[in-house]
Design a protein around this motif. Structure first.
Motif, PDB file in Angstrom:
ATOM      1  N   SER B  30       0.821  -1.233   0.049  1.00  0.00           N
ATOM      2  CA  SER B  30      -0.023   0.208   0.122  1.00  0.00           C
ATOM      3  C   SER B  30       0.803   1.338   0.177  1.00  0.00           C
ATOM      4  CB  SER B  30      -0.872  -0.107   1.291  1.00  0.00           C
ATOM      5  OG  SER B  30      -1.806  -1.156   0.989  1.00  0.00           O
ATOM      6  N   ASP B  31       0.390   2.185  -0.832  1.00  0.00           N
ATOM      7  CA  ASP B  31       1.276   3.410  -0.789  1.00  0.00           C
ATOM      8  C   ASP B  31       0.563   4.538  -0.649  1.00  0.00           C
ATOM      9  OD1 ASP B  31       1.942   3.275  -4.560  1.00  0.00           O
ATOM     10  OD2 ASP B  31       0.379   3.415  -3.341  1.00  0.00           O
ATOM     11  N   TYR B  32      -0.765   4.387  -0.560  1.00  0.00           N
ATOM     12  CA  TYR B  32      -1.559   5.661  -0.607  1.00  0.00           C
ATOM     13  C   TYR B  32      -2.827   5.366   0.484  1.00  0.00           C
ATOM     14  CZ  TYR B  32      -4.612   9.650  -2.224  1.00  0.00           C
ATOM     15  OH  TYR B  32      -5.418  10.812  -2.474  1.00  0.00           O
ATOM     16  N   PHE B  33      -3.123   6.424   1.397  1.00  0.00           N
ATOM     17  CA  PHE B  33      -4.098   6.071   2.143  1.00  0.00           C
ATOM     18  C   PHE B  33      -5.010   7.239   2.350  1.00  0.00           C
ATOM     19  CE2 PHE B  33      -1.676   2.306   3.778  1.00  0.00           C
ATOM     20  CZ  PHE B  33      -0.608   2.765   3.606  1.00  0.00           C
ATOM     21  N   ILE B  34      -6.255   7.099   2.897  1.00  0.00           N
ATOM     22  CA  ILE B  34      -7.432   8.128   2.858  1.00  0.00           C
ATOM     23  C   ILE B  34      -8.146   7.811   4.042  1.00  0.00           C
ATOM     24  CG2 ILE B  34      -9.349   9.201   1.649  1.00  0.00           C
ATOM     25  CD1 ILE B  34      -8.163   8.039  -0.917  1.00  0.00           C
ATOM     26  N   TRP B  35      -8.467   8.859   4.695  1.00  0.00           N
ATOM     27  CA  TRP B  35      -9.404   8.920   5.744  1.00  0.00           C
ATOM     28  C   TRP B  35     -10.729   9.659   5.183  1.00  0.00           C
ATOM     29  CZ3 TRP B  35      -9.642   6.310  10.251  1.00  0.00           C
ATOM     30  CH2 TRP B  35      -8.415   5.929  10.811  1.00  0.00           C
ATOM     31  N   TYR B  36     -11.778   8.841   5.889  1.00  0.00           N
ATOM     32  CA  TYR B  36     -13.148   9.241   5.421  1.00  0.00           C
ATOM     33  C   TYR B  36     -14.083   9.489   6.525  1.00  0.00           C
ATOM     34  CZ  TYR B  36     -12.273   7.797   0.560  1.00  0.00           C
ATOM     35  OH  TYR B  36     -11.799   7.655  -0.640  1.00  0.00           O
ATOM     36  N   ALA B  91      -8.730   4.038   4.313  1.00  0.00           N
ATOM     37  CA  ALA B  91      -8.751   2.937   2.971  1.00  0.00           C
ATOM     38  C   ALA B  91      -7.356   3.147   2.568  1.00  0.00           C
ATOM     39  CB  ALA B  91      -9.826   3.737   2.208  1.00  0.00           C
ATOM     40  N   GLU B  92      -7.138   2.072   1.856  1.00  0.00           N
ATOM     41  CA  GLU B  92      -5.574   2.145   1.350  1.00  0.00           C
ATOM     42  C   GLU B  92      -5.754   1.472  -0.098  1.00  0.00           C
ATOM     43  OE1 GLU B  92      -4.052  -0.782   0.347  1.00  0.00           O
ATOM     44  OE2 GLU B  92      -5.352  -2.305   1.260  1.00  0.00           O
ATOM     45  N   THR B  93      -4.808   1.946  -0.981  1.00  0.00           N
ATOM     46  CA  THR B  93      -4.590   1.503  -2.097  1.00  0.00           C
ATOM     47  C   THR B  93      -3.184   1.303  -2.542  1.00  0.00           C
ATOM     48  OG1 THR B  93      -5.091   1.519  -4.475  1.00  0.00           O
ATOM     49  CG2 THR B  93      -4.520   3.676  -3.414  1.00  0.00           C
ATOM     50  N   ALA B  94      -2.925   0.164  -3.406  1.00  0.00           N
ATOM     51  CA  ALA B  94      -1.640   0.200  -3.639  1.00  0.00           C
ATOM     52  C   ALA B  94      -1.004   0.351  -4.887  1.00  0.00           C
ATOM     53  CB  ALA B  94      -1.152  -1.482  -3.675  1.00  0.00           C
ATOM     54  N   ASN B  95      -1.605   1.236  -5.798  1.00  0.00           N
ATOM     55  CA  ASN B  95      -1.065   1.659  -7.277  1.00  0.00           C
ATOM     56  C   ASN B  95      -1.683   3.276  -7.418  1.00  0.00           C
ATOM     57  OD1 ASN B  95      -3.539   0.571  -7.318  1.00  0.00           O
ATOM     58  ND2 ASN B  95      -3.154  -0.540  -9.344  1.00  0.00           N
ATOM     59  N   ALA B  96      -1.723   3.894  -6.626  1.00  0.00           N
ATOM     60  CA  ALA B  96      -2.333   5.270  -6.820  1.00  0.00           C
ATOM     61  C   ALA B  96      -1.192   5.935  -7.450  1.00  0.00           C
ATOM     62  CB  ALA B  96      -2.494   6.041  -5.442  1.00  0.00           C
TER      63      ALA B  96
END
Lengths: 108, 116
Positions: B30-36, B91-96
């Motif tokens: 994971s290289d990008y994280f978001i808070w909602y 939330a997280e994503t691995a290819n942002a």
């Protein structure tokens, strides 16, 4: 107003019926997503479209199909609804920056 | 598959206190994280994000901290107000990157209740 628009907001289906949830964004975003959210749970990814012309499965794709009609529109179709698909469905664009207000679907 | 999870399902604070909401992730790619923030009957609302090349990022009354060593993410809300009461998701994503994004995986959520 700029944003993500989902229709309908509410829907009740009988088991076996089909329907299409519509989603449109006017922000010129490439990526669009469909999530479902069950009570007390986080959002689970059904399908996503990284860019126009491409679609990929998420965590829970079974029972669903999608169409990226153009850059603006990304629809979610239930071919034969089941009670397990009772949920709130959210559409999002640009990696989740912007979410629609949701569609509450009940399958009886 | 890999998932994002939260330590605390509920958090109650007094108005004016600082709140800290935690999140553990398991995907080391994971290289990008978001808070909602999600209020009742509404869709998730973007609060703040952080990329893996950063340890800390500040917004208006909110700070996100990322500890990649232990795969931990936190959201700090300063001077918490009753209007901050909601469910908070990481939330997280691995290819942002660029203008196209990949899968975005959500945690289960923490219910924040702020008492006047």
């Amino acid at each position: 107003n700029a944003g993500v628009t989902q229709t309908p907001k509410f829907q009740v289906l009988k088991t076996g019926q089909s329907m299409t949830l519509q989603c449109a964004q006017d922000m010129n975003h490439n990526s669009m997503y469909w999530y479902r959210q069950d009570p007390g749970m986080g959002l689970r990814l059904i399908y996503y479209s990284a860019s126009e012309g491409t679609t990929d499965k998420g965590e829970v794709p079974n029972g669903y199909n999608v169409s990226r009609l153009n850059k603006r529109e990304f629809s979610l179709r239930l071919e034969s609804a089941a009670p397990s698909q009772t949920s709130v469905y959210f559409c999002a664009s640009l990696g989740g920056y912007t979410f629609g207000s949701g569609t509450r679907l009940t399958v009886v | 598959g890999e998932s994002v999870g939260l330590h605390l399902p509920t958090l109650s604070v007094q108005e004016g206190d600082n709140s800290i909401i935690n999140c553990a992730y398991s995907n080391s790619a994971s290289d990008y994280f978001i808070w909602y923030k999600q209020e009742s009957g509404k869709g998730p609302q973007f609060i703040i994000d952080i990329r893996s090349n950063m340890d800390k990022r500040q917004g208006q009354r909110v700070t996100v901290l990322l500890n990649k060593t232990v795969k931990h993410l936190s959201l700090q809300i300063a001077a918490t107000q009753p209007g901050d009461s909601a469910v908070y998701f990481c939330a997280e994503t691995a290819n942002a990157g660029g203008t196209s994004y990949g899968k975005l995986t959500f945690g289960q959520g923490t219910i924040l209740t702020v008492h006047p």
